[in-house]
Design a protein around this motif. Structure first.
Motif, mmCIF file in Angstrom:
data_model
loop_
_atom_site.group_PDB
_atom_site.id
_atom_site.type_symbol
_atom_site.label_atom_id
_atom_site.label_comp_id
_atom_site.label_asym_id
_atom_site.label_seq_id
_atom_site.Cartn_x
_atom_site.Cartn_y
_atom_site.Cartn_z
ATOM 1 N N LEU A 66 0.842 -1.204 0.000
ATOM 2 C CA LEU A 66 0.000 0.000 0.000
ATOM 3 C C LEU A 66 0.875 1.250 0.000
ATOM 4 O O LEU A 66 0.583 2.222 -0.706
ATOM 5 N N GLN A 67 1.965 1.217 0.768
ATOM 6 C CA GLN A 67 2.883 2.358 0.786
ATOM 7 C C GLN A 67 3.432 2.598 -0.622
ATOM 8 O O GLN A 67 3.494 3.725 -1.102
ATOM 9 N N ARG A 68 3.810 1.503 -1.278
ATOM 10 C CA ARG A 68 4.371 1.606 -2.637
ATOM 11 C C ARG A 68 3.320 2.189 -3.583
ATOM 12 O O ARG A 68 3.616 3.033 -4.414
ATOM 13 N N ARG A 69 2.080 1.751 -3.399
ATOM 14 C CA ARG A 69 1.015 2.272 -4.271
ATOM 15 C C ARG A 69 0.845 3.777 -4.071
ATOM 16 O O ARG A 69 0.788 4.540 -5.025
ATOM 17 N N TYR A 70 0.760 4.206 -2.789
ATOM 18 C CA TYR A 70 0.628 5.650 -2.519
ATOM 19 C C TYR A 70 1.782 6.424 -3.155
ATOM 20 O O TYR A 70 1.593 7.463 -3.771
ATOM 21 N N PHE A 71 3.004 5.889 -2.960
ATOM 22 C CA PHE A 71 4.188 6.604 -3.441
ATOM 23 C C PHE A 71 4.168 6.669 -4.973
ATOM 24 O O PHE A 71 4.341 7.744 -5.557
ATOM 25 N N ARG A 101 7.660 14.718 0.002
ATOM 26 C CA ARG A 101 7.051 15.745 0.871
ATOM 27 C C ARG A 101 5.761 15.198 1.458
ATOM 28 O O ARG A 101 5.314 15.613 2.517
ATOM 29 N N PHE A 102 5.131 14.285 0.709
ATOM 30 C CA PHE A 102 3.799 13.827 1.120
ATOM 31 C C PHE A 102 3.738 12.329 1.418
ATOM 32 O O PHE A 102 2.917 11.889 2.232
ATOM 33 N N VAL A 103 4.561 11.539 0.771
ATOM 34 C CA VAL A 103 4.569 10.087 1.010
ATOM 35 C C VAL A 103 6.014 9.634 1.196
ATOM 36 O O VAL A 103 6.881 9.994 0.402
ATOM 37 N N SER A 104 6.266 8.829 2.210
ATOM 38 C CA SER A 104 7.623 8.321 2.425
ATOM 39 C C SER A 104 7.982 7.280 1.372
ATOM 40 O O SER A 104 7.138 6.439 1.020
ATOM 41 N N ALA A 124 9.670 3.837 5.033
ATOM 42 C CA ALA A 124 8.375 4.319 5.528
ATOM 43 C C ALA A 124 8.041 3.842 6.943
ATOM 44 O O ALA A 124 7.912 2.637 7.188
ATOM 45 N N PRO A 125 7.880 4.768 7.882
ATOM 46 C CA PRO A 125 7.568 4.357 9.255
ATOM 47 C C PRO A 125 6.164 3.772 9.430
ATOM 48 O O PRO A 125 5.932 2.991 10.354
ATOM 49 N N HIS A 126 5.228 4.127 8.533
ATOM 50 C CA HIS A 126 3.888 3.511 8.639
ATOM 51 C C HIS A 126 3.996 1.987 8.481
ATOM 52 O O HIS A 126 3.229 1.239 9.091
ATOM 53 N N CYS A 127 4.946 1.532 7.660
ATOM 54 C CA CYS A 127 5.074 0.087 7.399
ATOM 55 C C CYS A 127 5.644 -0.655 8.602
ATOM 56 O O CYS A 127 5.720 -1.883 8.594
ATOM 57 N N MET A 159 -7.941 16.880 5.564
ATOM 58 C CA MET A 159 -7.029 15.844 6.068
ATOM 59 C C MET A 159 -6.350 15.177 4.878
ATOM 60 O O MET A 159 -7.016 14.861 3.880
ATOM 61 N N ASN A 160 -5.051 14.986 4.950
ATOM 62 C CA ASN A 160 -4.294 14.300 3.897
ATOM 63 C C ASN A 160 -4.235 15.080 2.577
ATOM 64 O O ASN A 160 -4.096 14.469 1.513
ATOM 65 N N ALA A 161 -4.332 16.392 2.638
ATOM 66 C CA ALA A 161 -4.200 17.171 1.395
ATOM 67 C C ALA A 161 -2.728 17.199 0.989
ATOM 68 O O ALA A 161 -1.838 17.319 1.834
HETATM 69 C C1 LIG Z 1 0.363 9.633 2.637
HETATM 70 C C2 LIG Z 1 0.438 10.436 3.887
HETATM 71 N N1 LIG Z 1 -0.796 10.380 4.581
HETATM 72 C C3 LIG Z 1 1.554 9.922 4.772
HETATM 73 O O1 LIG Z 1 1.324 9.095 5.620
HETATM 74 N N2 LIG Z 1 2.752 10.450 4.573
HETATM 75 C C4 LIG Z 1 3.903 10.104 5.362
HETATM 76 C C5 LIG Z 1 5.001 11.094 5.107
HETATM 77 C C6 LIG Z 1 4.391 8.709 5.078
HETATM 78 O O2 LIG Z 1 4.047 8.111 4.057
HETATM 79 O O3 LIG Z 1 5.202 8.227 5.919
#
Ligand SMILES: C[C@@H](N)C(=O)N[C@H](C)C(=O)O
Length: 189
Positions: A81-86, A111-114, A119-122, A145-147
């Motif tokens: 999912l992180q890869r998809r966002y990025f 600036r917006f997606v790691s 990525a720390p979310h992962c 939110m999330n703009a």
């Molecule tokens: C995608 C955005 N909500 C987010 O979480 N960005 C941070 C920088 C991330 O992906 O770690």
């Protein structure tokens, strides 16, 4: 103003990490934390965070003025999912800025997606949240939110000048509560 170090910066990649073994905790079981379901169509793990982070969020929430709560939008994220966002955001920037080279696309995307590899979310170690009232109604912190930087004309930057005084005050309340438990926000998001 401090220098902003983007998540694509080699100094971030150079930080060595090791697994601490902390379990992932289901935030829906933490009394007091409001978990927003808007990510449920993309993920069935968005409500997990490392135990230590979940505990610290509870501590920080107790520092908010009465009538204010955290609204948790997204915690743990799979690598896919992180890869998809990025990739999606990078692709949008590439199309909108055909003169940019790949290095610029990568740093602007971060600036917006790691980048997925840092990525720390992962790791269940980052959380997207905002402030809400006791019924879960979001306060206006100056952007949706999330703009992205483009959608918000830069107002998503923590210290952006183009937000109202009220939004600035709310950002300060949020930042102070998080800093008190040694959590920091990403200054471009
Ligand atoms: C995608 C955005 N909500 C987010 O979480 N960005 C941070 C920088 C991330 O992906 O770690």
């Amino acid at each position: 103003m401090c220098e902003i170090v983007l998540m694509s910066d080699p100094r971030v990649t150079a930080v060595s990490i090791s697994e601490c073994g902390e379990t992932l905790s289901d935030l829906r079981r933490h009394e007091g934390l409001l978990v927003d379901p808007r990510k449920r169509s993309e993920s069935d793990t968005y409500f997990y965070l490392r135990q230590g982070l979940a505990d610290r969020l509870e501590e920080a929430e107790a520092l908010l003025p009465s009538g204010m709560r955290f609204l948790i939008v997204e915690g743990y994220r799979s690598l896919a999912l992180q890869r998809r966002y990025f990739d999606e955001y990078a692709s949008r920037l590439r199309t909108e800025n055909p003169d940019w080279d790949e290095q610029l696309v990568r740093s602007a995307t971060s600036r917006f997606v790691s980048p997925p590899e840092v990525a720390p979310h992962c790791m269940g170690a980052a959380v997207d949240l905002t402030l809400a009232d006791d019924d879960g109604n979001e306060f206006d912190l100056g952007t949706m939110m999330n703009a992205t930087p483009e959608e918000s004309t830069g107002a998503c930057y923590t210290h952006a000048p183009n937000i109202s005084n009220q939004a600035r005050e709310l950002r300060s309340i949020l930042g102070k509560a998080l800093n008190a438990v040694e959590l920091v926000n990403y200054p471009t998001e």
